[in-house]
Scaffold this active site. Sequence first.
Site, PDB file in Angstrom:
ATOM      1  N   GLU A 410       1.095  -0.468   0.185  1.00  0.00           N
ATOM      2  CA  GLU A 410       0.187  -0.432  -0.218  1.00  0.00           C
ATOM      3  C   GLU A 410       0.904   1.446  -0.045  1.00  0.00           C
ATOM      4  OE1 GLU A 410      -2.055   3.143   2.198  1.00  0.00           O
ATOM      5  OE2 GLU A 410      -0.472   2.798   2.504  1.00  0.00           O
ATOM      6  N   HIS A 523       4.144   9.708  15.296  1.00  0.00           N
ATOM      7  CA  HIS A 523       5.451   9.719  14.581  1.00  0.00           C
ATOM      8  C   HIS A 523       5.295   9.001  13.607  1.00  0.00           C
ATOM      9  CE1 HIS A 523       6.706  10.690  19.024  1.00  0.00           C
ATOM     10  NE2 HIS A 523       7.992  11.658  18.174  1.00  0.00           N
TER      11      HIS A 523
HETATM   12 ZN   LIG Z   1      -0.558   2.645   5.824  1.00  0.00          ZN
END
Ligand SMILES: [Zn+2]
Length: 709
Positions: A410, A523
Amino acid sequence: MRSILVLIAAVGTQACQRERTVKHEHRRVKRQSSNVTFPPVLDTNEQVLVNSFDNASISTWSYYYTHGAHVAGTNRTMAQWTADRWAEYGFTSRLDEYYVYLNYPVSHSLLLTYPNGSMFTPSLQEEVLAVDETTSYPNRIPTFHGYSFTGNASAEYVYVGRGQQVDFNRLKALGVELEGKIAVAKYGGPFRGLKVKNAQENGMVGCVIFTDPSDDGNMTEAKGVTAYPNGPARNPTTVQRGSVQFLSIYPGDPTTPGYTSKQDSPRADKGNSVPHIPSLPISWIDAQPILEALNGYGTAGAEVNRTGWVGAIPGVNYSTGQGAGASLSMSNIMEDKYTPIWDAIGIINGTNQDEVIVIGNHRDAWIVGGAADPNSGSAVLIELAKAFGKLMETGWKPTRTIVLCSWDAEEYGLVGSTEWVEEYIPWLKTAAVSYLNIDVAVSGPLPGIAATPDLHKISTDVMKKVIYPFHGNTSRTMYDVWMEVDGEIGVLGSGSDYTSFLHRGIASIDMGAGNGPNDPVYHYHSNYDSYHWMSTFGDPGFLTHKAMGQYLTLLAYHLASDSVLPLEPADYVPELKTYLSDLNETITSSNGTLDLSTLNSAIATFTDSAQQFNALREFAISTNDTELLTVVNHKARDFSRGFTSQGGLPGREFFQNLIFAPGLDTGYAPVTYPGITESITFRDDFGAAQDWVGKTADAILVAASMLKT
Ligand SMILES: [Zn+2]
Ligand SMILES: *[C@@H]1O[C@H](CO)[C@@H](O)[C@H](O)[C@H]1NC(C)=O
Ligand SMILES: *[C@@H]1O[C@H](CO)[C@@H](O)[C@H](O)[C@H]1NC(C)=O
Ligand SMILES: *[C@@H]1O[C@H](CO)[C@@H](O)[C@H](O)[C@H]1NC(C)=O
Ligand SMILES: *[C@@H]1O[C@H](CO)[C@@H](O)[C@H](O)[C@H]1NC(C)=O
Ligand SMILES: *[C@@H]1O[C@H](CO)[C@@H](O)[C@H](O)[C@H]1NC(C)=O
Ligand SMILES: *[C@@H]1O[C@H](CO)[C@@H](O)[C@H](O)[C@H]1NC(C)=O
Ligand SMILES: *[C@@H]1O[C@H](CO)[C@@H](O)[C@H](O)[C@H]1NC(C)=O
Ligand SMILES: *[C@@H]1O[C@H](CO)[C@@H](O)[C@H](O)[C@H]1NC(C)=O
Ligand SMILES: *[C@@H]1O[C@H](CO)[C@@H](O)[C@H](O)[C@H]1NC(C)=O
Ligand SMILES: *[C@@H]1O[C@H](CO)[C@@H](O)[C@H](O)[C@H]1NC(C)=O
Ligand SMILES: *[C@@H]1O[C@H](CO)[C@@H](O)[C@H](O)[C@H]1NC(C)=O
Ligand SMILES: *[C@@H]1O[C@H](CO)[C@@H](O)[C@H](O)[C@H]1NC(C)=O
């Protein structure tokens, strides 16, 4: 990948390539407050599902996912482990393999040379922290940009703000020479790949992108908050890795546009959707001397007058910098690979196999950790499988087929989901009822969702069934908390795996709990998105994970088993009208004129058809006519396919949905009626805009004709 975050009070939905941005109030639906029963009243099946959720087991899944490198295409074991867990709970599981183009970091360097010849060498590394064990793993991932260009650049540099086209236009108006220079851009606003694209299109030869503490609200060291690992503020060495693909043009494997990537698939030139200039991500501590060297040269930041231009790095004036005489030398060497990736797929067949609910989360992360992005979602998905397993032990079977997907790659550009949708599109187009996406399930306490309008009702109704712990208070539902912190459903742009589904006309939702300006700093894409951070600051006790998991599970349960499919086509009506008035504003502020009568009348026809649909549904329910109910359910499943157009949007064939799309120059944030709107905002071409009024109206009429009775 997307970003609908909010500067003021609340947070939109989470996605993995997401950043803070200003929320468009008038593009979101404000929900009515209502009296919610507490504790929620649940039926027997709902109770089995909800009670199955256990924060301790979620913590175990999270620990597993966050203690081994799993950059795209590198950890088949983790994919198989995911499929095995689902299989244990009764899902028929497999791995779907694709061969895709990816690139991996080999070496990189950056050097600042002052006019007097002295030099500064940024570390390009995140500090190793003794208390956070995965920050010291020997196989930890370097700081780099996925799909970045291999090359060197040496030149003077210009600060370009957040790197949107308007920022570059402002620089040109200020007389700043861009050609042949290196761009230094601030994270925030548009998707990072578009910053590089804009730099490249302005003749620049390299791009350095830095994180800025101005994105951290009140949680900054400058405001007295201690930095991670001893406190919740940003560790100054944090670097945001991430893809620089041109996300708003084409997601998926850039060498197989529009078709799936198998080992022997023909490969196209990837040139249009990835950069031709090198880029590097850096921390604010590394950026400080680079920007300081521009102080006093060119136009000072405050006078540039652009949104998000001035940040909060101490000692830095965010000047454009021409004439400073300092230069950068950068090198970025990547290794190209055509390599396997693995989507784990788990299926429970429903009794109606022509009705399918797809639930997805990506698994790959830019770091060894990834406790928020994406593995908070991965942990939740295993717990969801476990809950459905428990329910099946009672003899329950879903009416509709449930498909679980753990996507790979992804992060490079929605690659695993896009290739999978490209492979299974004939089946999905006929059978998919909805796609439910959970990427960053948890990076903070504030729940948010973005969804297609037909899912608005069920997605808010189900919130009333979940107990949501908030700042230690466990006596409210998710709906109450959401109403307090957000209360508006976002419009889907891009930045996570719902994109391929949405642009093939499938009802979609994205969800997640995020952080606001007074919560611990998340973060993003950094080594500090770790199990240690999550269990210490992000979600101690994994209780937000549990609530988000219960929410997703109950939503899936209702979509998969309610005899009347809980999709509300009529809820498109107010949205289509809101987008129309937004468009009207765009037209007015561009001093143009456009005849919107066909669009207006298409919306009127759609309204009428949606009313007919509702009447037919009422009739089917009141007469208990199951055959008619099937007809009605299939209309609800299918009508939104009508909003897509085969040829796609101008210059970006992949994006077929004519109602919403990621903005060309935002990547994450949505644009509504994109064909019309962007013909105006990008091309100032009212003739083209008029054509797109016609095409958009036609699409709405196709959707209406599918609903009509
Ligand atoms: Zn992601
Ligand atoms: C909530 O319930 C109380 C008591 O039943 C009622 O007085 C009030 O009007 C209700 N509020 C809403 C918004 O329905
Ligand atoms: C894959 O991930 C698992 C789980 O985090 C980890 O134990 C394993 O070491 C990883 N494999 C590699 C090759 O890094
Ligand atoms: C060169 O310039 C830099 C930046 O102004 C300064 O920090 C450094 O001390 C100077 N070096 C010499 C040798 O003058
Ligand atoms: C930051 O804190 C101050 C003081 O508590 C508060 O007034 C302000 O609203 C906070 N800022 C944000 C963005 O929440
Ligand atoms: C930076 O900006 C501040 C305020 O505008 C100004 O006082 C200062 O002189 C500037 N510094 C440099 C080095 O230009
Ligand atoms: C900045 O923008 C404001 C409002 O548009 C304008 O009044 C001001 O003159 C601008 N400043 C500069 C330096 O261009
Ligand atoms: C690019 O820069 C690196 C690091 O400075 C150097 O080792 C390499 O030789 C350079 N490559 C070219 C083609 O100039
Ligand atoms: C589910 O249905 C598909 C298609 O009919 C069939 O191929 C598959 O074997 C079924 N799986 C199970 C576990 O029943
Ligand atoms: C689970 O939640 C309870 C509180 O409900 C907490 O005491 C416990 O530590 C949590 N477990 C984990 C593994 O975080
Ligand atoms: C568009 O705006 C104009 C005024 O700016 C208004 O007269 C017209 O009714 C609006 N049309 C729509 C469809 O909102
Ligand atoms: C529209 O016209 C106004 C007034 O003439 C002008 O100030 C503005 O810049 C124009 N806007 C555009 C986008 O051309
Ligand atoms: C509706 O029909 C189904 C099957 O045809 C039957 O099982 C059910 O009891 C009926 N419900 C009502 C309320 O009549």
